[in-house]
Design a protein around this motif. Structure first.
Motif, mmCIF file in Angstrom:
data_model
loop_
_atom_site.group_PDB
_atom_site.id
_atom_site.type_symbol
_atom_site.label_atom_id
_atom_site.label_comp_id
_atom_site.label_asym_id
_atom_site.label_seq_id
_atom_site.Cartn_x
_atom_site.Cartn_y
_atom_site.Cartn_z
ATOM 1 N N ALA A 8 59.694 10.058 26.791
ATOM 2 C CA ALA A 8 59.989 10.752 28.053
ATOM 3 C C ALA A 8 59.196 12.049 28.141
ATOM 4 O O ALA A 8 58.654 12.398 29.202
ATOM 5 C CB ALA A 8 61.490 11.039 28.154
ATOM 6 N N LEU A 9 59.096 12.758 27.022
ATOM 7 C CA LEU A 9 58.332 14.013 27.019
ATOM 8 C C LEU A 9 56.854 13.734 27.267
ATOM 9 O O LEU A 9 56.177 14.492 27.965
ATOM 10 C CB LEU A 9 58.504 14.738 25.677
ATOM 11 C CG LEU A 9 59.894 15.327 25.409
ATOM 12 C CD1 LEU A 9 59.973 15.906 24.003
ATOM 13 C CD2 LEU A 9 60.255 16.407 26.426
ATOM 14 N N HIS A 10 56.356 12.640 26.707
ATOM 15 C CA HIS A 10 54.956 12.252 26.922
ATOM 16 C C HIS A 10 54.673 12.133 28.425
ATOM 17 O O HIS A 10 53.732 12.746 28.946
ATOM 18 C CB HIS A 10 54.686 10.922 26.206
ATOM 19 C CG HIS A 10 53.405 10.249 26.600
ATOM 20 N ND1 HIS A 10 52.213 10.495 25.972
ATOM 21 C CD2 HIS A 10 53.138 9.340 27.586
ATOM 22 C CE1 HIS A 10 51.264 9.778 26.544
ATOM 23 N NE2 HIS A 10 51.799 9.062 27.514
ATOM 24 N N TYR A 11 55.501 11.354 29.123
ATOM 25 C CA TYR A 11 55.250 11.137 30.553
ATOM 26 C C TYR A 11 55.512 12.413 31.363
ATOM 27 O O TYR A 11 54.771 12.742 32.289
ATOM 28 C CB TYR A 11 56.083 9.960 31.067
ATOM 29 C CG TYR A 11 55.579 8.641 30.527
ATOM 30 C CD1 TYR A 11 54.314 8.159 30.881
ATOM 31 C CD2 TYR A 11 56.320 7.893 29.621
ATOM 32 C CE1 TYR A 11 53.816 6.972 30.361
ATOM 33 C CE2 TYR A 11 55.839 6.695 29.097
ATOM 34 C CZ TYR A 11 54.584 6.245 29.472
ATOM 35 O OH TYR A 11 54.087 5.076 28.948
ATOM 36 N N ALA A 12 56.576 13.145 31.001
ATOM 37 C CA ALA A 12 56.919 14.359 31.754
ATOM 38 C C ALA A 12 55.813 15.401 31.635
ATOM 39 O O ALA A 12 55.414 16.020 32.633
ATOM 40 C CB ALA A 12 58.237 14.936 31.239
#
Lengths: 485, 45
Positions: free
Chosen positions: A465-469
């Protein structure tokens, strides 16, 4: 009209440029000078290094985005700093050299009103004899190119193991003073899981080699953390994970020479030993870029700006470990000699290490340098940008925004294996990053409720999720600024 | 190999339903720690 020049377009430089552009009117000029054409989300290099992500998924070209957002982009490298100008140029400037296109090799004086040095570290592979990514069976995951290369090397070995080859895999730090143990920790767990996925785990001996005195030090002196309602040492947590995954470890090891399939190291007992391997990923030492600085008369003033990395508002007085304090760490990242120069992220010179310094019996320093990862890099870049914005708007110096690593939390979401249902992650948060032994004397300098660890599938989802965010945020898509650093 | 993580613990670590709620919990907790603010250390209050 103010002109703000940012050197570097990594996490720190890009965050600063984004916030400056968003909050300053168009009459002010934001210029990014970087030799790299792409922005890369470095934390996901780990997944490129195991072949689970393509490097194109973690990067995007900067030039089109900056053109659209009215940020000037010069694909050039900084050569020297001239904070007083020179006899011909009255304004301060950075001498920069273009690295591509028609202007390649041409030098230009890039003048500024404010300068943000966000050049990060130099990956100092030369500090370890023979440690060259792709040679001697050693690899790195420090850049997406290195990570791509590492996957090719690992994949070749996996194919050989499928044919019956027994292999030794060595992952950790490649220098006695290296840092970034967290990245190597992620990589070893991911590699171990990939070996299981390819059904060759029983063919491999996987070993962790590190300059840490204890497992779980991470260059942060280790930590006490809350885990399942108990208080646990980070060393115990990492030991539990390594034992559970049959990963061996070598600690207090200062790797000093690499030969084809051989890592030579000295340990804290002063013994010189050698570990053989078929595949190694060793994090190099980090260093400053070796920039020079000159005053208006072209006299060398490098020592006013640099101490390896850039000098900022830290207390650099040499003192023993027992006297180290959170107050030694910088708050505004402003250079004390030239108040219009700032160095957030990894570009600033730390006052000292965080982990207790240790020497081998031969007097060799073997202990981690302080890590400064993506999250603090983003936070410090934003506060520097905010102080510059306030100073421009008020017409006088404003340093209201402060962010010492001794009063800042950080999350380390360490991937421990890739897969939407089979993945895993070790989520660790730490508050504060620099242990404050006066404020939290009974919990090794950290606040227990805010320093905790969790292991499981949710950690993998969180990292994903952090990757995409953060890639969404870096691309400055609508409402990007709502995502915290 | 030493089994340091028991089968029941491993089940909880890898169960998507349990982990979904853990994901929400961790996201909030991390936001509180990280986005909860930062500041200096030198000012005497």
């Amino acid at each position: 009209m103010s002109k703000i020049v940012i050197l570097g377009a990594g996490i720190s430089g890009h965050v600063a440029a984004s916030h400056l552009r968003r909050k300053l009117s168009k009459e002010h000029k934001v210029i990014v000078v970087s030799p790299n054409s792409n922005y890369q989300w470095i934390p996901s290099n780990i997944w490129v290094g195991i072949g689970r992500m393509k490097s194109k998924e973690i990067l995007f070209p900067l030039a089109p985005l900056y053109r659209k957002k009215n940020i000037t982009f010069l694909q050039a490298k900084a050569v020297s700093f001239h904070p007083e100008g020179d006899p011909k140029e009255s304004k301060p400037y950075v001498l920069s050299e273009y690295v591509v296109g028609e202007k390649k090799g041409t030098q230009e004086k890039v003048t500024y009103d404010y300068l943000i040095n966000a050049t990060g570290p130099k990956l100092n592979f030369e500090a370890t004899d023979g440690l060259i990514p792709g040679l001697n069976k050693t690899y790195s995951v420090c850049t997406y190119g290195h990570a791509d290369h590492a996957w090719h090397g690992l994949n070749e070995l996996i194919q050989e193991m499928k044919k019956g080859k027994k292999a030794k895999i060595l992952i950790g730090t490649g220098h006695a003073k290296a840092t970034c143990q967290g990245a190597a920790f992620e990589y070893i767990l991911n590699v171990e899981q990939e070996l299981r996925k390819h059904k060759v785990r029983d063919m491999a001996e996987v070993t962790w080699i590190s300059n840490e005195y204890q497992l779980g030090d991470f260059g942060m002196d280790g930590m006490l953390l809350s885990y399942k309602g108990m208080t646990m040492k980070s060393s115990e947590m990492v030991e539990m994970i390594f034992e559970d995954r049959d990963i061996k470890w070598i600690l207090g090891a200062g790797v000093d020479k690499i030969e084809d399939g051989l890592a030579h190291y000295e340990n804290l007992d002063g013994e010189h030993k050698t570990e053989s391997y078929d595949f190694a990923m060793l994090i190099p030492a980090f260093s400053g870029h070796g920039f020079k600085a000159f005053d208006k008369d072209n006299q060398d003033i490098t020592n006013k700006l640099f101490k390896g990395f850039m000098i900022v508002d830290a207390d650099y007085t040499s003192k023993p470990y027992e006297e180290w304090s959170v107050q030694d760490w910088p708050e505004t990242y402003q250079n004390p000699s030239y108040k219009n120069i700032f160095a957030p992220g990894i570009a600033f010179a730390p006052p000292h290490a965080i982990s207790k310094p240790r020497k081998s019996k031969n007097g060799t320093d073997i202990s981690p340098a302080p890590p400064r990862t993506g999250m603090p890099s983003g936070i410090t870049a934003k506060l520097v940008a905010d102080n510059i914005i306030d100073s421009i708007k008020k017409g006088k110096e404003s340093l209201e925004h402060k962010g010492s690593l001794g009063n800042m939390g950080a999350a380390c979401i360490a991937s421990a294996g890739y897969g939407l249902t089979q993945g895993s992650g070790v989520s660790i948060t730490t508050y504060p990053i620099i242990p404050d032994y006066h404020k939290y004397p009974k919990s090794q300098g950290r606040q227990l409720g805010k320093t905790f660890g969790e292991i499981g599938l949710a950690g993998h989802w969180l990292k994903l999720a952090l990757h995409y965010a953060f890639i969404y945020k870096a691309k400055m898509k609508p409402f990007w600024w709502l995502i915290p650093e | 190999m030493t089994e340091r993580i028991s089968k029941s613990q491993r089940f909880k670590m890898m169960n998507p339903i349990i982990q979904f709620f853990k994901f929400i919990y961790l996201s909030i907790k991390i936001m509180i720690v990280v986005a909860g603010g930062h500041g200096g250390t030198r000012e005497v209050k």
